[in-house]
Design a protein around this motif. Structure first.
Motif, PDB file in Angstrom:
ATOM      1  N   HIS A   3       5.181  -3.543  -9.680  1.00 37.70           N
ATOM      2  CA  HIS A   3       4.677  -2.453  -8.853  1.00 37.70           C
ATOM      3  C   HIS A   3       3.155  -2.407  -8.948  1.00 37.70           C
ATOM      4  CE1 HIS A   3       8.672  -0.992  -7.990  1.00 37.70           C
ATOM      5  NE2 HIS A   3       8.966  -1.123  -9.269  1.00 37.70           N
ATOM      6  N   PHE A   4       2.505  -2.743  -7.854  1.00 38.01           N
ATOM      7  CA  PHE A   4       1.050  -2.703  -7.794  1.00 38.01           C
ATOM      8  C   PHE A   4       0.612  -1.291  -7.428  1.00 38.01           C
ATOM      9  CE2 PHE A   4       2.183  -7.101  -7.149  1.00 38.01           C
ATOM     10  CZ  PHE A   4       1.210  -7.798  -7.853  1.00 38.01           C
ATOM     11  N   LYS A   5      -0.441  -0.840  -8.032  1.00 38.65           N
ATOM     12  CA  LYS A   5      -0.900   0.542  -7.821  1.00 38.65           C
ATOM     13  C   LYS A   5      -1.504   0.739  -6.437  1.00 38.65           C
ATOM     14  CE  LYS A   5      -1.791   1.449 -12.718  1.00 38.65           C
ATOM     15  NZ  LYS A   5      -2.826   1.732 -13.744  1.00 38.65           N
ATOM     16  N   ASP A   6      -2.271  -0.249  -5.972  1.00 35.13           N
ATOM     17  CA  ASP A   6      -2.983  -0.104  -4.698  1.00 35.13           C
ATOM     18  C   ASP A   6      -2.150  -0.588  -3.521  1.00 35.13           C
ATOM     19  OD1 ASP A   6      -5.114   0.800  -6.138  1.00 35.13           O
ATOM     20  OD2 ASP A   6      -6.185  -1.104  -6.128  1.00 35.13           O
ATOM     21  N   THR A   7      -2.349   0.057  -2.396  1.00 33.26           N
ATOM     22  CA  THR A   7      -1.852  -0.449  -1.116  1.00 33.26           C
ATOM     23  C   THR A   7      -3.009  -1.189  -0.471  1.00 33.26           C
ATOM     24  OG1 THR A   7      -0.238   1.316  -0.824  1.00 33.26           O
ATOM     25  CG2 THR A   7      -1.005   0.218   1.177  1.00 33.26           C
ATOM     26  N   ILE A   8      -2.750  -2.395   0.026  1.00 33.25           N
ATOM     27  CA  ILE A   8      -3.827  -3.240   0.550  1.00 33.25           C
ATOM     28  C   ILE A   8      -3.712  -3.405   2.063  1.00 33.25           C
ATOM     29  CG2 ILE A   8      -4.311  -4.472  -1.593  1.00 33.25           C
ATOM     30  CD1 ILE A   8      -2.497  -6.737  -0.598  1.00 33.25           C
ATOM     31  N   ILE A  22      -3.791  -8.919  14.535  1.00 31.22           N
ATOM     32  CA  ILE A  22      -2.744  -8.446  13.622  1.00 31.22           C
ATOM     33  C   ILE A  22      -3.386  -7.917  12.339  1.00 31.22           C
ATOM     34  CG2 ILE A  22      -0.722  -9.088  12.246  1.00 31.22           C
ATOM     35  CD1 ILE A  22      -0.065 -11.153  14.396  1.00 31.22           C
ATOM     36  N   ILE A  23      -2.973  -6.727  11.967  1.00 30.26           N
ATOM     37  CA  ILE A  23      -3.417  -6.089  10.720  1.00 30.26           C
ATOM     38  C   ILE A  23      -2.179  -5.942   9.837  1.00 30.26           C
ATOM     39  CG2 ILE A  23      -4.385  -3.995   9.684  1.00 30.26           C
ATOM     40  CD1 ILE A  23      -5.737  -3.575  12.540  1.00 30.26           C
ATOM     41  N   ARG A  24      -2.307  -6.336   8.585  1.00 34.70           N
ATOM     42  CA  ARG A  24      -1.171  -6.253   7.652  1.00 34.70           C
ATOM     43  C   ARG A  24      -1.504  -5.243   6.554  1.00 34.70           C
ATOM     44  NH1 ARG A  24       0.547 -11.783   5.070  1.00 34.70           N
ATOM     45  NH2 ARG A  24       1.800 -12.011   6.959  1.00 34.70           N
ATOM     46  N   ILE A  25      -0.523  -4.416   6.225  1.00 31.29           N
ATOM     47  CA  ILE A  25      -0.651  -3.426   5.145  1.00 31.29           C
ATOM     48  C   ILE A  25       0.534  -3.620   4.210  1.00 31.29           C
ATOM     49  CG2 ILE A  25      -0.732  -0.954   4.584  1.00 31.29           C
ATOM     50  CD1 ILE A  25      -1.656  -0.615   7.615  1.00 31.29           C
ATOM     51  N   SER A  26       0.283  -3.675   2.905  1.00 30.57           N
ATOM     52  CA  SER A  26       1.363  -3.872   1.934  1.00 30.57           C
ATOM     53  C   SER A  26       1.177  -2.933   0.752  1.00 30.57           C
ATOM     54  CB  SER A  26       1.385  -5.326   1.445  1.00 30.57           C
ATOM     55  OG  SER A  26       2.446  -5.532   0.532  1.00 30.57           O
ATOM     56  N   GLY A  27       2.270  -2.254   0.398  1.00 31.18           N
ATOM     57  CA  GLY A  27       2.217  -1.359  -0.761  1.00 31.18           C
ATOM     58  C   GLY A  27       2.957  -0.053  -0.514  1.00 31.18           C
ATOM     59  N   LYS A  28       2.924   0.817  -1.526  1.00 36.70           N
ATOM     60  CA  LYS A  28       3.685   2.075  -1.498  1.00 36.70           C
ATOM     61  C   LYS A  28       3.301   2.997  -0.339  1.00 36.70           C
ATOM     62  CE  LYS A  28       4.031   2.249  -6.560  1.00 36.70           C
ATOM     63  NZ  LYS A  28       3.610   3.029  -7.746  1.00 36.70           N
ATOM     64  N   LYS A  29       2.050   2.943   0.082  1.00 38.21           N
ATOM     65  CA  LYS A  29       1.567   3.899   1.089  1.00 38.21           C
ATOM     66  C   LYS A  29       1.779   3.423   2.531  1.00 38.21           C
ATOM     67  CE  LYS A  29       0.148   6.474  -2.254  1.00 38.21           C
ATOM     68  NZ  LYS A  29      -1.235   6.766  -2.600  1.00 38.21           N
ATOM     69  N   SER A  30       2.460   2.276   2.702  1.00 42.47           N
ATOM     70  CA  SER A  30       2.671   1.728   4.048  1.00 42.47           C
ATOM     71  C   SER A  30       3.419   2.711   4.948  1.00 42.47           C
ATOM     72  CB  SER A  30       3.451   0.406   3.973  1.00 42.47           C
ATOM     73  OG  SER A  30       2.720  -0.556   3.257  1.00 42.47           O
ATOM     74  N   LYS A  31       4.459   3.357   4.388  1.00 41.66           N
ATOM     75  CA  LYS A  31       5.250   4.319   5.161  1.00 41.66           C
ATOM     76  C   LYS A  31       4.410   5.534   5.556  1.00 41.66           C
ATOM     77  CE  LYS A  31       9.600   4.976   3.979  1.00 41.66           C
ATOM     78  NZ  LYS A  31      10.819   5.493   3.286  1.00 41.66           N
ATOM     79  N   LYS A  32       3.576   5.979   4.622  1.00 40.07           N
ATOM     80  CA  LYS A  32       2.724   7.145   4.879  1.00 40.07           C
ATOM     81  C   LYS A  32       1.717   6.846   5.991  1.00 40.07           C
ATOM     82  CE  LYS A  32       0.490  10.790   2.208  1.00 40.07           C
ATOM     83  NZ  LYS A  32       0.087  11.229   0.847  1.00 40.07           N
ATOM     84  N   ILE A  33       1.178   5.617   5.975  1.00 35.69           N
ATOM     85  CA  ILE A  33       0.230   5.206   7.014  1.00 35.69           C
ATOM     86  C   ILE A  33       0.931   5.162   8.369  1.00 35.69           C
ATOM     87  CG2 ILE A  33      -1.216   3.289   7.844  1.00 35.69           C
ATOM     88  CD1 ILE A  33      -1.700   2.647   4.804  1.00 35.69           C
TER      89      ILE A  33
END
Length: 466
Positions: A3-8, A22-33
């Motif tokens: 589990h990485f702390k940052d969303t990138i 294309i823009i890629r987002i990966s991490g816990k905050k992806s759903k929030k974004i």
């Protein structure tokens, strides 16, 4: 999963202008974004067309959003991909708007960080990660085809197969060491020796195929050498169909190494124009000549050009030996060109010898004949094909060399046993095999305990967005 702390976040398409970005987002905050960008319902792996607004509620673009729920994504994390219009300013504006949402722990991704997260989350191994980079930077079709095979896990499977055999041997050795007071039966010894020879042959096969794949990946180095003003620069310009080198009647015009890439047999070839080799007091020319000798030694193919006025056909091989071949490493493909036959009134001719191909040519007048040089190189290099099952890295070969040394040491211990009939030292063999297994894990990254600097060196060469 790690589990990485940052969303990138990062742009994945090249910087510039294109049909889509294309823009890629990966991490816990992806759903929030996703929820910040649109009020539409999230459906996993479903393309959602929506307007995108900034923090001031102003529409900045119309995009497609695709959400990938963990662990079924490339990185093994929640991923959001945004497909926007391809204008660079639009992409930058969307990224800027997302970073301004005041959601904590969102940042721009580091080079290769998406692939690195995929590695740490066991979506791919280290070999597969490296193959992704090879596909991105491939210079030839064959490199791509081999890299795809590595991405499919061809090399990884070979290594896992060897490690399975090693594991069985280690279990056998542990029992034999524990009950060393008992003599190993002939049947068990035969099984043990058979397995050792089996993995030795498999390791040798990987090593040879790895060396071959590196040659395909890096391609050939074709170096054009000779005295100043014999036509080296004119030849490279005609081969590459570019004004790669400066052409003039002034001797010593090319003072540095000039390189150009061409494709031969679907393999990348680097063709190199060098400084003319001659005696000089000019410091800059001396540096250029020193570089020339390095390029000659590093090359696979030498195209040696002489002036037909000064070197007769029957003397060119001896002249080449004296000037070049006797001063370098062997095993080169040698193409010797006698240029300026328009002055000597000779006809175009190709003479094939055992180690040499001699061409009587006028680079100025026989431009259509220059393609014959490429045909000769094609014939000389056609034995290199993509029958390999994978693409290797230089670090793989370095490690496999060490592995092969260890397996040869085991083989020598067995050989000595068969000659002298003395007991085998199973303890030493056990340690050698453990080391081999660990070294293979270093190639695949399976145990995740390899030095951090190795990981950093691999991923720092990736582009941002990969």
């Amino acid at each position: 999963m790690k589990h990485f702390k940052d969303t990138i976040i990062s742009q994945c398409t090249p910087i510039g202008y294109s049909g889509i970005g294309i823009i890629r987002i990966s991490g816990k905050k992806s759903k929030k974004i996703y929820k910040k960008l649109t009020n539409k319902k999230i459906i996993d792996r479903h393309a959602t067309y929506t307007s995108i607004k900034n923090k001031n509620n102003i529409i900045i673009d119309y995009c497609i959003l695709i959400y990938f729920k963990l662990p079924n994504s490339f990185t093994g994390e929640d991923i959001l991909e945004i497909q926007s219009h391809g204008g660079q300013k639009i992409i930058e504006l969307i990224i800027k708007s997302i970073l301004n949402f005041n959601i904590k722990k969102i940042r721009i991704a580091n080079p290769g960080e998406f692939t690195e997260r995929a590695f740490w989350n066991n979506k791919i191994d280290l070999i597969q990660a490296e193959s992704i980079n090879d596909i991105t930077y491939a210079k030839s079709e064959n490199t791509i085809l081999l890299a795809i095979k590595s991405l499919e896990g061809k090399l990884s499977k070979k290594i896992k197969n060897i490690n399975k055999i090693i594991k069985k041997i280690l279990i056998f050795l542990e029992k034999e060491i524990s009950f060393s007071y008992k003599k190993t039966t002939k049947k068990k010894m035969f099984w043990f020796i058979k397995k050792i020879y089996k993995i030795k042959n498999k390791i040798k096969n990987i090593y040879l195929n790895s060396k071959k794949s590196i040659k395909i990946k890096e391609g050939f180095k074709i170096v054009i050498v000779g005295k100043p003003n014999v036509g080296k620069s004119s030849l490279i310009n005609n081969i590459t169909m570019n004004d790669t080198s400066i052409v003039s009647n002034i001797p010593g015009t090319t003072r540095d190494i000039i390189k150009e890439n061409i494709i031969i047999n679907n393999i990348n070839a680097e063709i190199i124009d060098t400084a003319g080799i001659h005696k000089t007091d000019n410091k800059i020319e001396k540096i250029g000549i020193k570089k020339t000798w390095k390029m000659i030694n590093d090359s696979n193919i030498i195209i040696f050009i002489t002036d037909a006025n000064k070197v007769k056909e029957e003397k060119i091989i001896n002249y080449y030996k004296k000037k070049i071949e006797n001063k370098i490493k062997k095993n080169k493909i040698n193409i010797l060109i006698r240029n300026k036959i328009d002055i000597t009134k000779e006809k175009f001719k190709i003479i094939k010898k055992k180690k040499y191909t001699i061409i009587n040519l006028s680079i100025k007048k026989n431009k259509k004949k220059i393609k014959k040089i490429i045909e000769i190189i094609k014939n000389k290099t056609k034995h290199i094909n993509i029958e390999n099952n994978f693409l290797s890295q230089k670090r793989h070969i370095y490690i496999i060399k060490k592995i092969y040394k260890n397996i040869k040491k085991i083989k020598n211990i067995i050989k000595m046993h068969l000659i002298t009939k003395k007991n085998i030292n199973f303890d030493i063999i056990y340690e050698y095999l453990k080391n081999i297994k660990w070294k293979f894990n270093e190639i695949t990254g399976e145990k995740k305990d390899i030095p951090k600097d190795i990981i950093n060196n691999i991923f720092k060469n990736f582009c941002i967005g990969k």
